[in-house]
Scaffold this motif. Structure first.
Motif, PDB file in Angstrom:
ATOM      1  N   THR A 182      -6.502  -0.677 -11.320  1.00 40.94           N
ATOM      2  CA  THR A 182      -5.863   0.629 -11.185  1.00 40.94           C
ATOM      3  C   THR A 182      -5.039   0.655  -9.909  1.00 40.94           C
ATOM      4  O   THR A 182      -5.528   0.285  -8.830  1.00 40.94           O
ATOM      5  N   LEU A 183      -3.774   1.046 -10.041  1.00 43.90           N
ATOM      6  CA  LEU A 183      -2.876   1.083  -8.890  1.00 43.90           C
ATOM      7  C   LEU A 183      -2.794   2.473  -8.267  1.00 43.90           C
ATOM      8  O   LEU A 183      -2.582   2.594  -7.058  1.00 43.90           O
ATOM      9  N   PHE A 184      -2.927   3.508  -9.092  1.00 39.83           N
ATOM     10  CA  PHE A 184      -2.833   4.890  -8.611  1.00 39.83           C
ATOM     11  C   PHE A 184      -4.069   5.687  -9.030  1.00 39.83           C
ATOM     12  O   PHE A 184      -4.625   5.477 -10.114  1.00 39.83           O
ATOM     13  N   ILE A 185      -4.478   6.601  -8.187  1.00 34.91           N
ATOM     14  CA  ILE A 185      -5.438   7.639  -8.569  1.00 34.91           C
ATOM     15  C   ILE A 185      -4.631   8.908  -8.772  1.00 34.91           C
ATOM     16  O   ILE A 185      -3.907   9.360  -7.866  1.00 34.91           O
ATOM     17  N   ARG A 186      -4.688   9.450  -9.992  1.00 38.86           N
ATOM     18  CA  ARG A 186      -3.899  10.632 -10.328  1.00 38.86           C
ATOM     19  C   ARG A 186      -4.704  11.897 -10.060  1.00 38.86           C
ATOM     20  O   ARG A 186      -5.891  11.972 -10.406  1.00 38.86           O
ATOM     21  N   HIS A 187      -4.051  12.867  -9.423  1.00 37.58           N
ATOM     22  CA  HIS A 187      -4.692  14.155  -9.163  1.00 37.58           C
ATOM     23  C   HIS A 187      -3.655  15.257  -9.330  1.00 37.58           C
ATOM     24  O   HIS A 187      -2.461  14.987  -9.560  1.00 37.58           O
ATOM     25  N   ALA A 188      -4.077  16.488  -9.201  1.00 36.66           N
ATOM     26  CA  ALA A 188      -3.206  17.627  -9.500  1.00 36.66           C
ATOM     27  C   ALA A 188      -1.962  17.668  -8.637  1.00 36.66           C
ATOM     28  O   ALA A 188      -0.877  18.060  -9.091  1.00 36.66           O
ATOM     29  N   ALA A 189      -2.071  17.208  -7.389  1.00 41.16           N
ATOM     30  CA  ALA A 189      -0.929  17.284  -6.466  1.00 41.16           C
ATOM     31  C   ALA A 189      -0.004  16.083  -6.579  1.00 41.16           C
ATOM     32  O   ALA A 189       1.055  16.053  -5.948  1.00 41.16           O
ATOM     33  N   GLY A 190      -0.393  15.089  -7.346  1.00 37.65           N
ATOM     34  CA  GLY A 190       0.441  13.898  -7.470  1.00 37.65           C
ATOM     35  C   GLY A 190      -0.388  12.652  -7.672  1.00 37.65           C
ATOM     36  O   GLY A 190      -1.337  12.672  -8.467  1.00 37.65           O
ATOM     37  N   VAL A 191      -0.051  11.593  -6.976  1.00 35.60           N
ATOM     38  CA  VAL A 191      -0.783  10.334  -7.109  1.00 35.60           C
ATOM     39  C   VAL A 191      -1.106   9.785  -5.722  1.00 35.60           C
ATOM     40  O   VAL A 191      -0.423  10.081  -4.734  1.00 35.60           O
ATOM     41  N   LYS A 192      -2.135   8.961  -5.660  1.00 36.52           N
ATOM     42  CA  LYS A 192      -2.556   8.322  -4.421  1.00 36.52           C
ATOM     43  C   LYS A 192      -2.848   6.861  -4.720  1.00 36.52           C
ATOM     44  O   LYS A 192      -3.426   6.529  -5.762  1.00 36.52           O
ATOM     45  N   LEU A 193      -2.468   5.986  -3.824  1.00 31.92           N
ATOM     46  CA  LEU A 193      -2.670   4.547  -4.021  1.00 31.92           C
ATOM     47  C   LEU A 193      -4.138   4.172  -3.888  1.00 31.92           C
ATOM     48  O   LEU A 193      -4.853   4.670  -3.016  1.00 31.92           O
ATOM     49  N   THR A 194      -4.578   3.281  -4.773  1.00 30.34           N
ATOM     50  CA  THR A 194      -5.862   2.619  -4.599  1.00 30.34           C
ATOM     51  C   THR A 194      -5.679   1.487  -3.588  1.00 30.34           C
ATOM     52  O   THR A 194      -4.554   1.209  -3.134  1.00 30.34           O
ATOM     53  N   ILE A 195      -6.771   0.802  -3.227  1.00 29.57           N
ATOM     54  CA  ILE A 195      -6.644  -0.355  -2.330  1.00 29.57           C
ATOM     55  C   ILE A 195      -5.776  -1.431  -2.985  1.00 29.57           C
ATOM     56  O   ILE A 195      -4.909  -2.029  -2.350  1.00 29.57           O
TER      57      ILE A 195
END
Length: 303
Positions: free
Chosen positions: A48-61
């Protein structure tokens, strides 16, 4: 899966904006298409490259690692395009090769046509000079690459063996020396010579060898090139010393006898010289590699 630079840039746009939607807009594709491309990347690398959330996306390690490498690849692609675009626009690469008279007349005419045909964007400016002058020009930085004789001190430069360039003696076919197949220099110094002009480093080197033997060369005539020397020697004017390759080339035009010269001084070499071959511009490095790869061709031509 083949890695696509478009996907890399899409990924970086998403990272930069912090949003899959905004990243898709910056890449000029639909949100659905962007989502599918990212999903394929994650499937390919099984992470997984991104963690998706309501405000957008965040990078995984893993995503952070991918982002660092993607940025490097994008920068390298840009550098590659910048480096190659001048060629697409017809830019020519200009090189200067400094060479002594032997290299200029006997070796380079065999090699340069092939190189220039294979590299139509390259222009080569040949500068004929004496080996000492070439060495000084390279040391001062006014020349990058030269072909010089091993006669001369070039210890401050890097050199690569290019080709053997021995000296031989030629004489008229009815000359008393014609009985010899090899000879010491001292055994020829009682006879009149035909030589190059005083400024030629080759002639200066021959005269230095004569002085070491406490002798002086008697000149009947001095001429500017090997062709003129071969012609007058064939006509019986005197004897001469010249590079073996030049004598072999001219023997088909003029009748003279060739005699090998003994002694280390006569077994000279042509050397490629530079301040540092690894620091030469890419065009020059490519040219050096070509010259060294063609040594076998020169041997075949000599045979």
């Amino acid at each position: 899966m083949r890695l696509d630079f478009f996907d890399l840039q899409l990924f970086l746009n998403i990272v930069d904006t912090g949003s899959l939607t905004k990243g898709a807009e910056r890449s000029s594709i639909s949100l659905q298409a962007a989502s599918e491309r990212i999903k394929k990347l994650e499937q390919h690398y099984a992470t997984t490259l991104f963690i998706r959330h309501a405000a957008g996306v965040k990078l995984t390690i893993a995503g952070q690692t991918f982002a660092e490498q993607a940025l490097l690849l994008a920068q390298q692609r840009k550098q590659l395009e910048q480096a190659m675009s001048p060629y697409a626009e017809g830019l020519t690469a200009q090189m200067s090769l400094w060479c002594n008279s032997s290299a200029q007349s006997e070796y380079l005419p065999t090699l340069l046509p092939q190189y220039l045909v294979e590299n139509p964007h390259v222009h080569i400016d040949l500068k004929e000079a004496e080996s000492n002058d070439i060495i000084q020009a390279i040391e001062k930085g006014s020349a990058k690459l030269g072909l010089i004789s091993s006669f001369f001190n070039s210890q401050q430069l890097q050199t690569l063996d290019f080709f053997d360039d021995p000296l031989i003696l030629i004489c008229p076919t009815d000359h008393p020396l014609k009985i010899h197949t090899e000879l010491k220099l001292i055994d020829s110094l009682n006879y009149p010579f035909v030589g190059l002009m005083q400024y030629h480093s080759l002639q200066q080197s021959i005269e230095t060898q004569a002085k070491l033997l406490n002798c002086a060369i008697q000149y009947r005539l001095r001429l500017p090139n090997f062709t003129a020397i071969a012609q007058v020697v064939a006509n019986g004017v005197g004897i001469a010393i010249m590079p073996k390759r030049a004598a072999q080339r001219l023997s088909s035009q003029y009748a003279f006898h060739q005699i090998e010269l003994t002694g280390e001084w006569a077994k000279r070499q042509l050397l490629l010289a530079a301040q540092n071959f690894d620091e030469l511009p890419t065009t020059y490095q490519h040219f050096v590699q070509f010259l060294l790869s063609q040594k076998a061709k020169l041997i075949l031509d000599e045979d």
